[in-house]
Design an enzyme around this catalytic site. Structure first.
Site, PDB file in Angstrom:
ATOM      1  N   PHE A 106      38.532  38.782  37.552  1.00 38.85           N
ATOM      2  CA  PHE A 106      38.684  37.824  36.458  1.00 38.85           C
ATOM      3  C   PHE A 106      38.279  38.404  35.108  1.00 38.85           C
ATOM      4  O   PHE A 106      38.728  37.948  34.065  1.00 38.85           O
ATOM      5  CB  PHE A 106      37.877  36.550  36.755  1.00 38.85           C
ATOM      6  CG  PHE A 106      36.399  36.622  36.474  1.00 38.85           C
ATOM      7  CD1 PHE A 106      35.870  36.063  35.329  1.00 38.85           C
ATOM      8  CD2 PHE A 106      35.534  37.215  37.384  1.00 38.85           C
ATOM      9  CE1 PHE A 106      34.500  36.104  35.074  1.00 38.85           C
ATOM     10  CE2 PHE A 106      34.172  37.259  37.141  1.00 38.85           C
ATOM     11  CZ  PHE A 106      33.651  36.708  35.975  1.00 38.85           C
ATOM     12  N   LYS A 107      37.442  39.427  35.133  1.00 47.83           N
ATOM     13  CA  LYS A 107      36.933  39.963  33.876  1.00 47.83           C
ATOM     14  C   LYS A 107      37.975  40.764  33.100  1.00 47.83           C
ATOM     15  O   LYS A 107      37.731  41.159  31.961  1.00 47.83           O
ATOM     16  CB  LYS A 107      35.672  40.790  34.143  1.00 47.83           C
ATOM     17  CG  LYS A 107      34.560  39.890  34.689  1.00 47.83           C
ATOM     18  CD  LYS A 107      33.273  40.589  34.947  1.00 47.83           C
ATOM     19  CE  LYS A 107      32.254  39.578  35.467  1.00 47.83           C
ATOM     20  NZ  LYS A 107      30.933  40.142  35.714  1.00 47.83           N
TER      21      LYS A 107
END
Length: 431
Positions: A106-107
């Site tokens: 997700f980063k």
């Protein structure tokens, strides 16, 4: 939009200065002076909007005039150029899969957005920018990928030796060029403390143009609001969802709460933690006591003193009862995590990574007490990043995506160091 420090001892700055500085001089965190409301047109017709248009509407008030609209639109296009599917796991629980980006975590969104903003801001500057980032796993790979070859920017990634998965380690240590990886003998909290010490050191800040790429940086933190809007665009049920967020440094959950404050319809949030339970303990006792980080299967959440929790407190005026009305927090053991990964794969043919599993378990726990509700959890990393831990549980090999296959045979390139600030300072001054 102006940003003030949570410690209230530094001047207010705009988005550009907040991004470049990373952290205020008084060692607080930058926080938006006001929280904008989402347009009614967006909220009432969100299914008709493209992801790019949604993201632009969300982030534009926070960026203000710091980036021209046409440039900001291009940055967003490059930031979210992959899918964010909401996938049913069972009849009450879905997963918002945030692992379809280049490093399968997700980063990728925050790292890509920040790298492009910073790249725009430093054009024409005579002095190179030094980016410092501490990682407990996924941040390092995402930052390395996002900042690779960005002109005028050098990146130093600090990670705890032996406490990230092999895949995560290869993603953050095999890039070379303007990306340098520092392998620290210690925990993630040690790495994070070293970064904070660097920003507080007058000699370093005088000689180097320092900024941070951790979620303390507003350009990393704020675009995480996009996830929640992309999920609502796909939400099929009439009532708003309960959302479970696997939580380590608490930037992601704080971004979701910010989106909620701006008008996004969310019923309740769950802070899903592993054995690092400083926040669940606070919700139970009213005492916030940071602890030494404990190594777990869901290593990217191994944070004993989460930086972004202060922003959540700020959002709720440090009032525990207000927090408890909107957030429930659970601490999930490794043993339960392993059992549920096996169980969900066998029963639902859905493979959870350890972090997503903590989110799933926490949401299932909450829904048992609230049977009329439905919700989703955030799938923060692809299971393949933890194949060494997962494959023995399901007794199957996980197919490797091309981006992981390409890491095979690569050798890590790191600078080993103790968790001692003088060692970090020497490395930064030398490089």
């Amino acid at each position: 939009m102006q940003y003030y420090s949570t410690n209230k001892q530094s001047p207010k700055v705009d988005f550009k200065e907040a991004t470049i500085q990373g952290q205020p001089p008084d060692k607080g965190l930058y926080f938006p002076e006001k929280i904008p409301a989402f347009a009614n047109e967006l909220l009432s017709n969100i299914r008709k909007w493209s992801n790019q248009a949604i993201a632009f509407q969300i982030i534009k008030p926070y960026v203000g005039n710091a980036i021209p609209p046409v440039v900001l639109d291009r940055i967003i296009s490059e930031t979210i150029s992959f899918d964010f599917p909401l996938v049913d796991v069972d009849e009450n629980i879905s997963c918002l899969e945030l692992f379809h980006g280049p490093t399968l975590a997700f980063k990728d969104v925050g790292a890509r957005f920040m790298s492009r903003c910073l790249g725009y801001f430093v054009k024409g500057m005579k002095k190179q920018v030094t980016v410092l980032v501490a990682t407990s796993g996924d941040t390092g790979g995402a930052v390395a990928n996002g900042f690779l070859d960005v002109e005028g920017v050098n990146v130093f990634i600090l990670y705890p030796s032996g406490k990230v998965s092999k895949t995560q380690e290869l993603q953050l240590t095999t890039n070379g060029k303007n990306i340098k990886s520092l392998e620290v003998t210690g925990s993630f909290d040690d790495c994070q403390q070293l970064v904070k010490q660097a920003f507080a050191d007058p000699e370093l800040t005088r000689q180097l143009f320092l900024t941070s790429a951790n979620s303390i940086n507003v350009a990393r933190w704020l675009p995480q609001q996009f996830y929640y809007a992309f999920a609502l665009k796909q939400w099929k049920h009439k009532s708003p969802p309960v959302v479970a967020v696997p939580s380590g440094n608490f930037g992601n959950l704080c971004a979701g709460l910010l989106a909620f404050r701006s008008g996004l319809p969310i019923k309740h949030f769950i802070a899903a933690c592993n054995a690092n339970d400083a926040v669940p303990h606070y919700f139970q006792t009213g005492k916030y006591e940071p602890k030494q980080a404990i190594a777990t299967l869901s290593n990217a959440m191994d944070v004993g003193n989460p930086s972004n929790f202060i922003r959540i407190l700020e959002l709720f005026n440090h009032e525990l009862k207000k927090l408890q009305s909107m957030i429930t927090s659970y601490s999930i053991s490794d043993e339960t995590t392993k059992q549920v990964i096996k169980q969900v794969y066998a029963n639902n043919s859905y493979l959870l990574d350890p972090h997503g599993a903590v989110g799933y378990i926490s949401l299932r726990e909450y829904l048992r007490d609230h049977p009329d509700e439905k919700g989703f959890f955030l799938g923060t990393a692809h299971p393949v990043k933890f194949h060494d831990a997962i494959e023995p549980l399901i007794q199957e090999d996980i197919n490797l995506p091309l981006s992981i296959e390409q890491l095979k045979g690569k050798e890590k390139n790191t600078i080993k160091m103790s968790a001692d600030f003088s060692a970090l300072k020497e490395i930064l001054m030398r490089n």
